[in-house]
Motif scaffolding. Structure first.
Motif, PDB file in Angstrom:
ATOM      1  N   UNK A  49     -12.597  13.495  -8.922  1.00 47.93           N
ATOM      2  CA  UNK A  49     -13.830  12.782  -9.260  1.00 47.93           C
ATOM      3  C   UNK A  49     -14.167  13.156 -10.696  1.00 47.93           C
ATOM      4  N   UNK A  50     -14.053  12.187 -11.589  1.00 47.57           N
ATOM      5  CA  UNK A  50     -14.243  12.446 -13.008  1.00 47.57           C
ATOM      6  C   UNK A  50     -15.656  12.156 -13.473  1.00 47.57           C
ATOM      7  N   UNK A  51     -16.532  11.811 -12.548  1.00 54.05           N
ATOM      8  CA  UNK A  51     -17.919  11.521 -12.896  1.00 54.05           C
ATOM      9  C   UNK A  51     -18.123  10.064 -13.254  1.00 54.05           C
ATOM     10  N   UNK A  52     -19.348   9.624 -13.136  1.00 49.14           N
ATOM     11  CA  UNK A  52     -19.751   8.260 -13.471  1.00 49.14           C
ATOM     12  C   UNK A  52     -18.918   7.203 -12.745  1.00 49.14           C
ATOM     13  N   UNK A  53     -18.518   7.490 -11.525  1.00 50.24           N
ATOM     14  CA  UNK A  53     -17.770   6.516 -10.731  1.00 50.24           C
ATOM     15  C   UNK A  53     -16.288   6.442 -11.030  1.00 50.24           C
ATOM     16  N   UNK A  54     -15.778   7.329 -11.868  1.00 54.44           N
ATOM     17  CA  UNK A  54     -14.352   7.336 -12.189  1.00 54.44           C
ATOM     18  C   UNK A  54     -13.616   8.321 -11.294  1.00 54.44           C
ATOM     19  N   UNK A  55     -12.472   7.887 -10.764  1.00 60.30           N
ATOM     20  CA  UNK A  55     -11.650   8.727  -9.901  1.00 60.30           C
ATOM     21  C   UNK A  55     -10.218   8.711 -10.404  1.00 60.30           C
ATOM     22  N   UNK A  56      -9.512   9.784 -10.107  1.00 65.69           N
ATOM     23  CA  UNK A  56      -8.084   9.824 -10.392  1.00 65.69           C
ATOM     24  C   UNK A  56      -7.355  10.077  -9.070  1.00 65.69           C
ATOM     25  N   UNK A  57      -6.217   9.435  -8.919  1.00 66.85           N
ATOM     26  CA  UNK A  57      -5.413   9.581  -7.710  1.00 66.85           C
ATOM     27  C   UNK A  57      -4.025  10.028  -8.128  1.00 66.85           C
ATOM     28  N   UNK A  58      -3.561  11.136  -7.556  1.00 69.99           N
ATOM     29  CA  UNK A  58      -2.249  11.661  -7.887  1.00 69.99           C
ATOM     30  C   UNK A  58      -1.355  11.526  -6.663  1.00 69.99           C
ATOM     31  N   UNK A  59      -0.493  10.524  -6.690  1.00 66.46           N
ATOM     32  CA  UNK A  59       0.357  10.195  -5.549  1.00 66.46           C
ATOM     33  C   UNK A  59       1.290  11.341  -5.190  1.00 66.46           C
ATOM     34  N   UNK A  60       1.880  11.983  -6.181  1.00 64.23           N
ATOM     35  CA  UNK A  60       2.843  13.051  -5.895  1.00 64.23           C
ATOM     36  C   UNK A  60       2.175  14.268  -5.262  1.00 64.23           C
ATOM     37  N   UNK A  61       0.918  14.531  -5.606  1.00 67.36           N
ATOM     38  CA  UNK A  61       0.193  15.618  -4.954  1.00 67.36           C
ATOM     39  C   UNK A  61      -0.027  15.322  -3.484  1.00 67.36           C
ATOM     40  N   UNK A  62      -0.411  14.085  -3.166  1.00 66.89           N
ATOM     41  CA  UNK A  62      -0.607  13.698  -1.768  1.00 66.89           C
ATOM     42  C   UNK A  62       0.705  13.727  -1.003  1.00 66.89           C
ATOM     43  N   UNK A  63       1.769  13.204  -1.596  1.00 67.85           N
ATOM     44  CA  UNK A  63       3.078  13.213  -0.931  1.00 67.85           C
ATOM     45  C   UNK A  63       3.592  14.630  -0.717  1.00 67.85           C
ATOM     46  N   UNK A  64       3.367  15.505  -1.689  1.00 70.37           N
ATOM     47  CA  UNK A  64       3.766  16.906  -1.535  1.00 70.37           C
ATOM     48  C   UNK A  64       3.032  17.550  -0.368  1.00 70.37           C
ATOM     49  N   UNK A  65       1.708  17.344  -0.299  1.00 69.82           N
ATOM     50  CA  UNK A  65       0.929  17.927   0.799  1.00 69.82           C
ATOM     51  C   UNK A  65       1.396  17.400   2.148  1.00 69.82           C
ATOM     52  N   UNK A  66       1.636  16.093   2.237  1.00 70.29           N
ATOM     53  CA  UNK A  66       2.090  15.506   3.498  1.00 70.29           C
ATOM     54  C   UNK A  66       3.463  16.049   3.896  1.00 70.29           C
ATOM     55  N   UNK A  67       4.376  16.119   2.947  1.00 71.74           N
ATOM     56  CA  UNK A  67       5.722  16.614   3.250  1.00 71.74           C
ATOM     57  C   UNK A  67       5.686  18.085   3.654  1.00 71.74           C
ATOM     58  N   UNK A  68       4.902  18.873   2.947  1.00 69.32           N
ATOM     59  CA  UNK A  68       4.808  20.299   3.265  1.00 69.32           C
ATOM     60  C   UNK A  68       4.280  20.517   4.679  1.00 69.32           C
ATOM     61  N   UNK A  69       3.192  19.857   5.023  1.00 63.52           N
ATOM     62  CA  UNK A  69       2.635  20.025   6.359  1.00 63.52           C
ATOM     63  C   UNK A  69       3.543  19.432   7.426  1.00 63.52           C
ATOM     64  N   UNK A  70       4.197  18.318   7.136  1.00 60.18           N
ATOM     65  CA  UNK A  70       5.121  17.711   8.095  1.00 60.18           C
ATOM     66  C   UNK A  70       6.241  18.688   8.444  1.00 60.18           C
ATOM     67  N   UNK A  71       6.860  19.275   7.425  1.00 59.34           N
ATOM     68  CA  UNK A  71       7.968  20.191   7.688  1.00 59.34           C
ATOM     69  C   UNK A  71       7.492  21.497   8.321  1.00 59.34           C
ATOM     70  N   UNK A  72       6.293  21.960   7.980  1.00 61.84           N
ATOM     71  CA  UNK A  72       5.753  23.150   8.644  1.00 61.84           C
ATOM     72  C   UNK A  72       5.494  22.882  10.124  1.00 61.84           C
ATOM     73  N   UNK A  73       4.950  21.716  10.440  1.00 59.35           N
ATOM     74  CA  UNK A  73       4.706  21.383  11.842  1.00 59.35           C
ATOM     75  C   UNK A  73       6.007  21.218  12.621  1.00 59.35           C
ATOM     76  N   UNK A  74       7.019  20.617  12.005  1.00 64.06           N
ATOM     77  CA  UNK A  74       8.341  20.511  12.639  1.00 64.06           C
ATOM     78  C   UNK A  74       8.913  21.905  12.898  1.00 64.06           C
ATOM     79  N   UNK A  75       8.789  22.787  11.904  1.00 63.61           N
ATOM     80  CA  UNK A  75       9.286  24.155  12.045  1.00 63.61           C
ATOM     81  C   UNK A  75       8.583  24.884  13.192  1.00 63.61           C
ATOM     82  N   UNK A  76       7.234  24.775  13.247  1.00 66.16           N
ATOM     83  CA  UNK A  76       6.502  25.436  14.319  1.00 66.16           C
ATOM     84  C   UNK A  76       6.846  24.854  15.677  1.00 66.16           C
ATOM     85  N   UNK A  77       7.074  23.546  15.736  1.00 62.41           N
ATOM     86  CA  UNK A  77       7.458  22.916  17.000  1.00 62.41           C
ATOM     87  C   UNK A  77       8.805  23.450  17.486  1.00 62.41           C
ATOM     88  N   UNK A  78       9.750  23.594  16.569  1.00 58.77           N
ATOM     89  CA  UNK A  78      11.065  24.124  16.944  1.00 58.77           C
ATOM     90  C   UNK A  78      10.976  25.595  17.347  1.00 58.77           C
TER      91      UNK A  78
END
Length: 97
Positions: A49-78
């Protein structure tokens, strides 16, 4: 006709998406303030949130978080599956749990 077994687990992916969203908006964990800017995401920032209604979206940060949690959950399941299998094996050998 034989179906190819998919290695992608949609239930685990959905759970990782929900966890990423929850962790991103918890104060002290996912919300970081730097001057007038506010960034969201844990462990990687993916929304700002950059203020005054401006936002930034970082796709690679979101994909990294999703991939990290996905593989951690797979690991815990195994790991849980292996632990349960070892408990069943011990019960067949006469050990009490």
């Amino acid at each position: 006709m034989l179906k190819a077994k998919s290695t992608f687990n949609f239930k685990i992916f959905s759970l990782s998406f929900i966890i990423v969203m929850i962790l991103s908006f918890i104060p002290q964990i996912g919300i970081k303030e730097e001057g007038p800017y506010t960034y969201y995401g844990f462990p990687a920032r993916w929304l700002g949130n950059l203020g005054e209604g401006d936002y930034s979206f970082e796709l690679f940060g979101l994909l990294f978080n999703l991939a990290l949690l996905y593989f951690l959950l797979i690991f815990f399941k195994k790991m849980i599956g292996a632990f349960k299998a070892s408990l069943k094996g011990n019960n067949k050998n006469g050990f009490d749990t």
